[in-house]
Design an enzyme around this catalytic site. Structure first.
Site, PDB file in Angstrom:
ATOM      1  N   GLU A   1       1.844  -0.805 -15.517  1.00 12.39           N
ATOM      2  CA  GLU A   1       3.133  -0.843 -15.631  1.00 12.39           C
ATOM      3  C   GLU A   1       3.909  -1.673 -14.567  1.00 12.39           C
ATOM      4  OE1 GLU A   1       7.346  -0.506 -15.985  1.00 12.39           O
ATOM      5  OE2 GLU A   1       6.164   0.558 -14.376  1.00 12.39           O
ATOM      6  N   GLU A   2       3.313  -1.141 -13.389  1.00 12.28           N
ATOM      7  CA  GLU A   2       3.600  -1.776 -11.990  1.00 12.28           C
ATOM      8  C   GLU A   2       3.383  -2.928 -11.777  1.00 12.28           C
ATOM      9  OE1 GLU A   2       6.121  -0.165 -10.943  1.00 12.28           O
ATOM     10  OE2 GLU A   2       5.932   2.042 -11.170  1.00 12.28           O
TER      11      GLU A   2
ATOM     12  N   ASP B   1      -0.659   4.206 -13.192  1.00  9.45           N
ATOM     13  CA  ASP B   1      -0.693   3.562 -12.333  1.00  9.45           C
ATOM     14  C   ASP B   1       0.597   3.848 -11.334  1.00  9.45           C
ATOM     15  OD1 ASP B   1       0.874   1.946 -14.065  1.00  9.45           O
ATOM     16  OD2 ASP B   1       0.636   0.063 -12.893  1.00  9.45           O
TER      17      ASP B   1
HETATM   18 ZN   LIG Z   1       7.376   3.640 -13.650  1.00  5.40          ZN
END
Ligand SMILES: [Zn+2]
Length: 388
Positions: free
Chosen positions: A145-146, A79
């Site tokens: 992750e973001e 992502d």
């Molecule tokens: Zn990253």
């Protein structure tokens, strides 16, 4: 050229991944692109979509080749953060253009090209050594992750644990180098606590302070009590913790009125001597000593963690030095990453591309650096699985 041989060069895969506009939590085909590449190298892939706990559905991928231990895992994310103002870009953020030897696009640095570099290293390593290299290689790739991370790496780690699937070491491929490839390996992060302090008093006339209770005086005394002395002197791998007051708000337009309320916010970046809980207690002790009516609200932005540098970190440092001529510093600086979850399962070290343009307009990475990272990762695999 076969599909597997083509993967030995990371640029094509990096471009194919960037062309999927996978802004969290959208996948936009990115994991399909990666899965196809990994399957052509012989990896067994499992897709792990999760959608519980009130957060958006997120797709994740676990891939493994080999059944033996040790199992060296590479962790990353497909992502990306939003583009921001498109006018700030000189290129289409999802076109993956190469201009003068530099690959542009959202995810070029953080961290699609890093994933492509690891896949290229695997392709070269497996071409030389075949599938019986004395261990296993795996990839844990999340699509969140973001974002909030609720249905990402944490859930995949839970799934691995349920199945008894062990990771021996994990190389996290975030862009750890501040300016040049070879600058920095990350071995942990500081924790972060945000505090919101409200002090209540009694409004009154500034000519008669004895008839009022000025909350500003107590607010300043409380902030003074937490900033007067350093929290600590730092530890082996961490800089000293810091308490920074970010705002003081009273908003009182009258110079002859003592206000009823005063507010402040502060941020504590802390090392492994502290936890969210220990700092909450420390703050209340100091504020209670000043006394009066106050309210403290704290926001947990992550605990400090340390992945004590072991065999993997040493191998990564050696491989990076051989390719770049620089010995990376072992650092706990910067923002957080999924290593904060993974380090509970196995030893971790983080090393990837140069992060100078991550999350910015015109995010980019030189093709030479992407190639060099593939070479470094290949060196890591060679040293991690020595021929006997
Ligand atoms: Zn990253």
């Amino acid at each position: 050229m076969t599909a597997a041989a083509a993967l030995a060069h990371p640029l094509d895969l990096a471009r194919a991944l960037i062309r999927c506009p996978s802004v969290t939590p959208a996948d936009a085909g990115a994991l399909d692109v990666l899965q196809e590449a990994l399957e052509s190298l012989g990896f067994r892939c499992t897709r792990l979509p999760f959608e519980e706990d009130g957060a958006a559905r997120v797709d994740n991928l676990y891939a493994r080749i080999g059944a033996a231990e040790p199992n060296l895992c590479y962790a990353g994310h497909t992502d990306v953060v939003p583009v921001g103002d498109p006018a700030g870009w000189t290129v289409d953020p999802f076109a993956a253009e190469v201009v003068d030897g530099v690959l542009y696009g959202r995810g070029a640095s953080d961290m699609k090209a890093g994933i492509a570099a690891f896949v290229a290293a695997c392709a070269r390593f497996l071409a030389e050594r075949g599938p019986d290299f004395g261990g296993s290689l795996s990839l844990l790739i999340t699509g969140d992750e973001e974002g909030v991370g609720v249905n990402g790496t944490r859930k995949v780690l839970g799934w691995l644990e349920e199945r008894g699937e062990r990771l021996t070491d994990c190389l996290v491929g975030e862009p750890t180098n501040p300016t040049r490839l070879g600058d920095m390996i990350k071995i942990g992060r500081r924790g972060s606590l945000v505090g919101y302090l409200t002090v209540r008093g009694t409004q009154g006339h500034t000519a008669y302070p004895q008839l009022a209770d000025n909350p500003i005086d107590r607010l300043l005394a409380m902030l003074g009590a937490i900033t007067a002395a350093p929290l600590d002197q730092g530890t082996g791998h961490f800089q000293p913790s810091s308490v920074v007051v970010s705002t003081i708000d009273v908003g009182n337009p009258a110079t002859n009125v003592i206000p009823a309320t005063a507010r402040a916010a502060f941020n504590i970046r802390f090392n492994d001597l502290h936890t969210q809980a220990s700092l909450g207690k420390w703050l209340r002790e100091r504020f209670d000593a000043v006394g009066g009516d106050y309210e403290l609200r704290t926001q947990d932005n992550g605990e400090a963690f340390l992945c004590p540098p072991g065999r993997l970190a040493a191998i990564v440092a050696d491989a990076a030095e051989r390719v770049t001529g620089r010995r990376p510093e072992m650092s706990t600086s910067g923002g957080t990453s999924d290593a904060r979850y993974i380090h509970r399962a196995c030893a971790c070290a983080e090393f990837g591309l140069v992060g100078a343009t991550m999350h910015k307009a015109d995010e980019r990475q030189s093709v030479a650096d992407i190639e060099a990272l593939a070479e470094i990762y290949k060196g890591v695999l060679d040293a991690y699985f020595p021929k006997d």
